[in-house]
Design an enzyme around this catalytic site. Structure first.
Site, PDB file in Angstrom:
ATOM      1  N   LYS A  35       5.721   5.658  10.327  1.00 59.23           N
ATOM      2  CA  LYS A  35       5.076   5.766   9.008  1.00 59.23           C
ATOM      3  C   LYS A  35       6.061   5.717   7.851  1.00 59.23           C
ATOM      4  O   LYS A  35       5.669   5.389   6.735  1.00 59.23           O
ATOM      5  CB  LYS A  35       4.238   7.044   8.940  1.00 59.23           C
ATOM      6  N   ARG A 128       0.135  24.272   8.350  1.00 54.04           N
ATOM      7  CA  ARG A 128      -0.474  23.004   7.991  1.00 54.04           C
ATOM      8  C   ARG A 128      -1.598  22.830   9.012  1.00 54.04           C
ATOM      9  O   ARG A 128      -2.486  23.665   9.056  1.00 54.04           O
ATOM     10  CB  ARG A 128       0.536  21.839   7.985  1.00 54.04           C
TER      11      ARG A 128
HETATM   12  C1  LIG Z   1       5.400  12.432  10.229  1.00 54.61           C
HETATM   13  C2  LIG Z   1       5.150  13.277  11.407  1.00 54.61           C
HETATM   14  C3  LIG Z   1       6.163  13.462  12.347  1.00 54.61           C
HETATM   15  C4  LIG Z   1       7.558  12.884  12.194  1.00 54.61           C
HETATM   16  O1  LIG Z   1       8.261  13.601  11.219  1.00 54.61           O
HETATM   17  P1  LIG Z   1       9.833  13.319  10.920  1.00 54.61           P
HETATM   18  O2  LIG Z   1      10.233  14.444  10.059  1.00 54.61           O
HETATM   19  O3  LIG Z   1       9.896  11.998  10.235  1.00 54.61           O
HETATM   20  O4  LIG Z   1      10.532  13.296  12.232  1.00 54.61           O
HETATM   21  C5  LIG Z   1       5.869  14.250  13.440  1.00 54.61           C
HETATM   22  N1  LIG Z   1       4.656  14.821  13.599  1.00 54.61           N
HETATM   23  C6  LIG Z   1       3.666  14.652  12.714  1.00 54.61           C
HETATM   24  C7  LIG Z   1       2.355  15.318  12.950  1.00 54.61           C
HETATM   25  C8  LIG Z   1       3.871  13.872  11.577  1.00 54.61           C
HETATM   26  O5  LIG Z   1       2.882  13.715  10.693  1.00 54.61           O
END
Ligand SMILES: *Cc1c(COP(=O)(O)O)cnc(C)c1O
Length: 367
Positions: A35, A128
């Site tokens: 993402k 969250r």
């Molecule tokens: C974006 C996301 C991640 C990855 O996070 P990073 O900090 O980029 O490693 C992992 N789990 C969820 C639920 C996310 O939304």
């Protein structure tokens, strides 16, 4: 064309592979998260070459974009009830915390003639998404009765909202809860997902990652080479796979304090300027439409960003050791938010490098 982000695909592949290997040695599989760059196919492919077990994204349209990639895909954001049909088509797994959504997913899976794998999110205090620990058992009791879905794992998300740092003890709670649910409901679990880039620092702590955690979901540490609990460079990962470049359009000596009565700037804030006399400054053709200036950092450590409006970035050159002229290109490191913004801005070109310093070709927007 400027501004542009130069993306080194080899470094992204290497970062992915090094992390895959470091965690494989501990029995931990990786979901490589796409993402941060809007699931651009060339970058996703570079990740895939590093051999992660899954690709993951928060948005189903990004997973649909990657539907031909030969790897299992995971939807990271809790599904919207309005998108469940696409979820069962384009994601093999999704993270969930609501019974209503699971019912809708199960029904969609039955309509489409498939089964959908579910990872249940537990909230361990970051607040969250996720089910609070004392409610997990009741949740599972209902979830196991839903047709069309298979509960295949538990997961936790920390740090992103509340800033809670993943530690051995809080992740151990996830393992304990998962074991209890496994026994109580006879679940066949294959994933216990212990978080994101903020969990990787645990690999180098004495207590380590608790036995039982067998998966992490990693975006930022792959792309920028830093873990996110303390912001430290992780092992020998590349921190310069993404470099932002912009061109200088004015260089002049000007007073550091504006002259006249000070009102609001272009964004409704009242600016404060420290008086440092006359300083040399550069203006770059780069602004808030292109990137969030709070989330970029000049590669030349002698430079400082003074401010930005929608189309201009002002940089302090007064401590620079080299000379900067109109037409010169200035380079910036991107923080995660800066990368996200730049990668999804139509005003910023994307320029892919296969090797360390040989520009390959300009590739147009891939969506
Ligand atoms: C974006 C996301 C991640 C990855 O996070 P990073 O900090 O980029 O490693 C992992 N789990 C969820 C639920 C996310 O939304």
């Amino acid at each position: 064309m400027y501004p542009r982000v130069e993306i080194n695909l080899r470094k992204i592949e290497e970062n992915t592979r090094r992390l895959v290997e470091a965690f494989q040695a501990k029995g931990i599989s990786l979901m490589a998260v796409t993402k941060g760059f809007g699931a651009d196919k060339r970058i996703a492919l570079a990740m895939l070459k590093g051999n992660p077990a899954f690709l993951a994204d928060a948005r189903i349209r990004n997973l649909r974009h990657l539907r031909d990639f030969p790897v299992e895909k995971v939807l990271l954001r809790l599904p919207m009830v309005s998108e469940v049909e696409e979820v069962v088509r384009y994601a093999d797994y999704s993270l969930n915390s609501e019974i209503e959504t699971l019912r809708a997913i199960g029904a969609a899976a039955e309509r489409v003639g498939t089964r959908h794998k579910v990872i249940i999110m537990v909230d361990l205090g970051d607040y969250r998404e996720g089910i609070r620990t004392h409610r997990v058992e009741d949740f599972c009791r209902e979830a196991v009765t839903i047709q069309g879905i298979d509960i295949r794992g538990f997961g936790v998300n920390l740090t992103c909202y509340g800033g809670v740092i993943p530690e051995h003890d809080n992740l151990k709670r996830l393992v304990d809860i998962a074991r209890r649910m496994q026994e109580t409901f006879g679940l066949r679990l294959d994933i216990l997902s212990g978080g994101s880039s903020s969990s990787v620092h645990l690999l180098d702590t004495p207590a380590g990652i608790p036995q039982g955690i067998n998966n992490l979901r990693l975006g930022e540490v792959i792309l920028l080479g830093r873990e996110t609990a303390y912001g430290k460079r992780f092992k020998n990962l590349h921190t310069d796979a993404f470099i932002l470049k912009a061109q200088i359009i004015e260089v002049k000596d000007k007073p550091s304090v504006p002259r006249g009565k000070i009102g609001m700037d272009a964004f409704g804030n009242v600016p404060h300027h420290e008086d440092r006399g006359i300083i040399r400054r550069a203006i770059l053709a780069l602004g808030k439409q292109d990137v969030d200036p709070e989330n970029i950092r000049p590669r030349d450590k002698d430079l400082a960003i003074l401010g930005a409006s929608s189309d201009h970035l002002i940089v302090d050159l007064s401590h620079a050791r080299r000379e900067y002229r109109v037409g010169d290109i200035m380079e910036f490191h991107l923080a995660y938010g800066g990368m996200l913004h730049a990668m999804t801005s139509p005003y910023v070109d994307k320029f892919f490098l296969e090797e360390t310093d040989a520009p390959a070709e300009v590739v147009a927007e891939n969506h």
